[in-house]
Design a protein around this motif. Structure first.
Motif, PDB file in Angstrom:
ATOM      1  N   LEU A  32       0.934  -1.541   0.315  1.00 29.59           N
ATOM      2  CA  LEU A  32       0.281   0.150   0.315  1.00 29.59           C
ATOM      3  C   LEU A  32       0.670   1.385   0.505  1.00 29.59           C
ATOM      4  O   LEU A  32       0.307   1.983  -0.597  1.00 29.59           O
ATOM      5  CB  LEU A  32      -0.826  -0.047   0.798  1.00 29.59           C
ATOM      6  CG  LEU A  32      -2.009   1.298   2.042  1.00 29.59           C
ATOM      7  CD1 LEU A  32      -2.731   0.525   0.417  1.00 29.59           C
ATOM      8  CD2 LEU A  32      -3.024   0.681   2.966  1.00 29.59           C
TER       9      LEU A  32
ATOM     10  N   ALA B 293      -8.284   2.012  -1.251  1.00 29.94           N
ATOM     11  CA  ALA B 293      -8.114   1.143  -0.901  1.00 29.94           C
ATOM     12  C   ALA B 293      -8.008   0.969   1.087  1.00 29.94           C
ATOM     13  O   ALA B 293      -8.296   0.176   1.615  1.00 29.94           O
ATOM     14  CB  ALA B 293      -6.614   0.469  -1.525  1.00 29.94           C
ATOM     15  N   THR B 294      -7.797   2.344   1.354  1.00 28.53           N
ATOM     16  CA  THR B 294      -7.770   2.404   2.518  1.00 28.53           C
ATOM     17  C   THR B 294      -9.408   2.007   3.144  1.00 28.53           C
ATOM     18  O   THR B 294      -9.140   1.126   4.908  1.00 28.53           O
ATOM     19  CB  THR B 294      -7.736   3.826   2.613  1.00 28.53           C
ATOM     20  OG1 THR B 294      -8.508   4.734   1.835  1.00 28.53           O
ATOM     21  CG2 THR B 294      -6.085   4.350   2.283  1.00 28.53           C
TER      22      THR B 294
ATOM     23  N   PHE C 244      -9.481  -1.715   3.377  1.00 28.95           N
ATOM     24  CA  PHE C 244      -8.845  -2.322   4.159  1.00 28.95           C
ATOM     25  C   PHE C 244      -9.224  -1.936   5.509  1.00 28.95           C
ATOM     26  O   PHE C 244      -9.082  -3.375   6.468  1.00 28.95           O
ATOM     27  CB  PHE C 244      -7.088  -1.273   3.949  1.00 28.95           C
ATOM     28  CG  PHE C 244      -6.328  -1.561   5.176  1.00 28.95           C
ATOM     29  CD1 PHE C 244      -5.560  -2.797   5.448  1.00 28.95           C
ATOM     30  CD2 PHE C 244      -6.430  -0.862   6.316  1.00 28.95           C
ATOM     31  CE1 PHE C 244      -4.583  -3.225   5.954  1.00 28.95           C
ATOM     32  CE2 PHE C 244      -5.587  -0.815   7.166  1.00 28.95           C
ATOM     33  CZ  PHE C 244      -4.854  -2.479   7.439  1.00 28.95           C
TER      34      PHE C 244
ATOM     35  N   GLY D 191      -7.249  -3.667  -1.602  1.00 27.47           N
ATOM     36  CA  GLY D 191      -7.194  -3.434  -0.341  1.00 27.47           C
ATOM     37  C   GLY D 191      -8.021  -4.618   0.259  1.00 27.47           C
ATOM     38  O   GLY D 191      -7.342  -4.730   2.126  1.00 27.47           O
TER      39      GLY D 191
END
Length: 413
Positions: free
Chosen positions: A25, A53-54, A57, A109
């Motif tokens: 990442l 993606a965060t 995640f 992610g």
């Protein structure tokens, strides 16, 4: 035959190395720049896969925490590392913003979230409870250290082979390295008792208060959870604000337009802070360690507007990274200490929602500060106020008592 202590060390080392891969990442800043330069994408388009993606995640970390509590870490970790690698490889075959949002933002992610959720719970079960901080610090440090090698490696790959091939090579690397390591991660056998640490002759063995295993519903009935949640959210927002804006801050405050090396300083002190804070929390306690970090970070925010030279910015960056790294080592340990290890994956996943909110708070604070025409000055002031709240909460937050634990440990999930 290898002893169980040897097995514990192998689990810890494998977890550290897996996080070095999942930290892919951190390579996004390099891809971001290349997408703008080579593909002509806008800054917003180039940032969107990382933002997605965060979020993915954070959500998947909670889901994975629930699943690994029920199924064990190995299957979920294999799924996570496989998704991470396949998502990176798939990213090498796309060229549109929408598809990259799916391949990197959603698939990669999700893989990172599934993988990251399984490492600390398993490792802590193999070690004595007096080593929770050290174990969490080392596991978390692997993720932070990834930036040190992945950023230059990704830059070199893009320069020599292009963006698409770089995605594929890094994805293959994750599959080749992380997936086999994931196959080695297991919980200890039933009845396993970690060996107590040896102490010098004449010194008493440090007493560790037993903790009852609470469900997430029981955890939400304790006032300590809400105190921890607010501290985590506010402190994470301050650290993430500096991490996400440090190169712009250097350009505005100190006329340093190419201070990209500050990102490496962030990575080193972020990772070092995780290990150091983990060790310290084992010695003086998690909340006391957080209090020291909050005081340091609060003072740093109060002074940050005055950091207008390269030297002072380096110091401020290091302190901010140290404070942020402390959070990733200590909050997992406190979760295990207060609420037990049986449902740790779920419980920490619930608490970790504060990290995601913290990132949003940090971005909102910077945006508001900019619209007020005060540069980053107002953002520092608001951040300092949030750290003051964290300091007060750290002073009043006490461990969950044995009586409270026993009363709530029967609450079903």
């Amino acid at each position: 035959m290898m002893s169980k202590i040897d097995k514990a060390m192998r689990i810890l080392l494998a977890g550290f190395c897996i996080n070095l891969c999942l930290g892919i990442l951190y390579a996004w800043s390099v891809f971001n720049k290349a997408l703008v330069t080579d593909f002509g994408w806008s800054a917003a388009d180039a940032s969107s896969p990382y933002a997605i993606a965060t979020i993915t995640f954070s959500v998947c970390l909670l889901v994975a925490g629930i699943l690994q509590d029920r199924m064990g870490p190995r299957k979920i970790l294999i799924l996570g590392t496989t998704l991470t690698g396949l998502g990176m490889i798939a990213s090498g075959f796309v060229s549109s913003v929408l598809m990259l949002n799916i391949t990197f933002g959603v698939i990669t992610g999700a893989g990172i979230g599934f993988g990251y959720a399984c490492l600390s719970p398993s490792a802590m079960k193999w070690f004595h409870s007096s080593k929770k901080g050290l174990v969490n610090g080392l596991i978390a440090a692997g993720f932070g250290l990834a930036a040190i090698y992945l950023a230059p490696l990704t830059s070199m790959l893009i320069t020599q082979m292009g963006i698409n091939t770089s995605f594929m090579i890094l994805g293959v690397g994750v599959l080749v390295i992380a997936v086999p390591l994931a196959c080695t991660i297991t919980n200890p056998p039933a009845g396993y008792q970690p060996e107590a640490p040896k102490v010098k002759a004449g010194k008493p063995v440090k007493a560790i208060a037993p903790s009852c295993d609470m469900t997430w519903r029981a955890m939400l009935k304790t006032p300590q959870f809400y105190s921890l949640w607010v501290m985590y959210a506010f402190a994470a927002s301050v650290g993430l604000m500096i991490i996400g804006n440090i190169t712009n801050i250097a350009s505005v405050q100190a006329n340093l337009p190419n201070a990209v090396y500050l990102a490496s300083i962030l990575a080193v002190f972020n990772s070092g802070g995780r290990v150091a804070a983990g060790i310290l929390s084992d010695k003086i306690g998690g909340v006391k360690t957080l209090l020291l970090a909050f005081i340091l970070q609060g003072a740093n925010m109060a002074l940050f507007v005055t950091f207008q030279t390269e030297f002072t910015l380096i110091i401020g960056t290091a302190v901010a990274a140290l404070g942020y790294g402390t959070l990733l080592a200590v909050f997992p340990s406190i979760t295990a200490e207060y609420y037990g290890l049986k449902n740790y994956g779920t419980n920490y996943g619930v608490l970790y929602t504060s990290w995601g909110i913290g990132g949003a708070i940090g971005a909102a604070v910077v945006g508001y500060s900019m619209t007020q025409g005060s540069g980053y000055g107002l953002a520092y002031t608001i951040s300092g106020a949030m750290m003051a709240v964290c300091i007060v909460l750290a002073l009043v937050t006490k461990p969950v008592t044995q009586t409270e634990s026993e009363a709530l440990s029967t609450v079903k999930a």
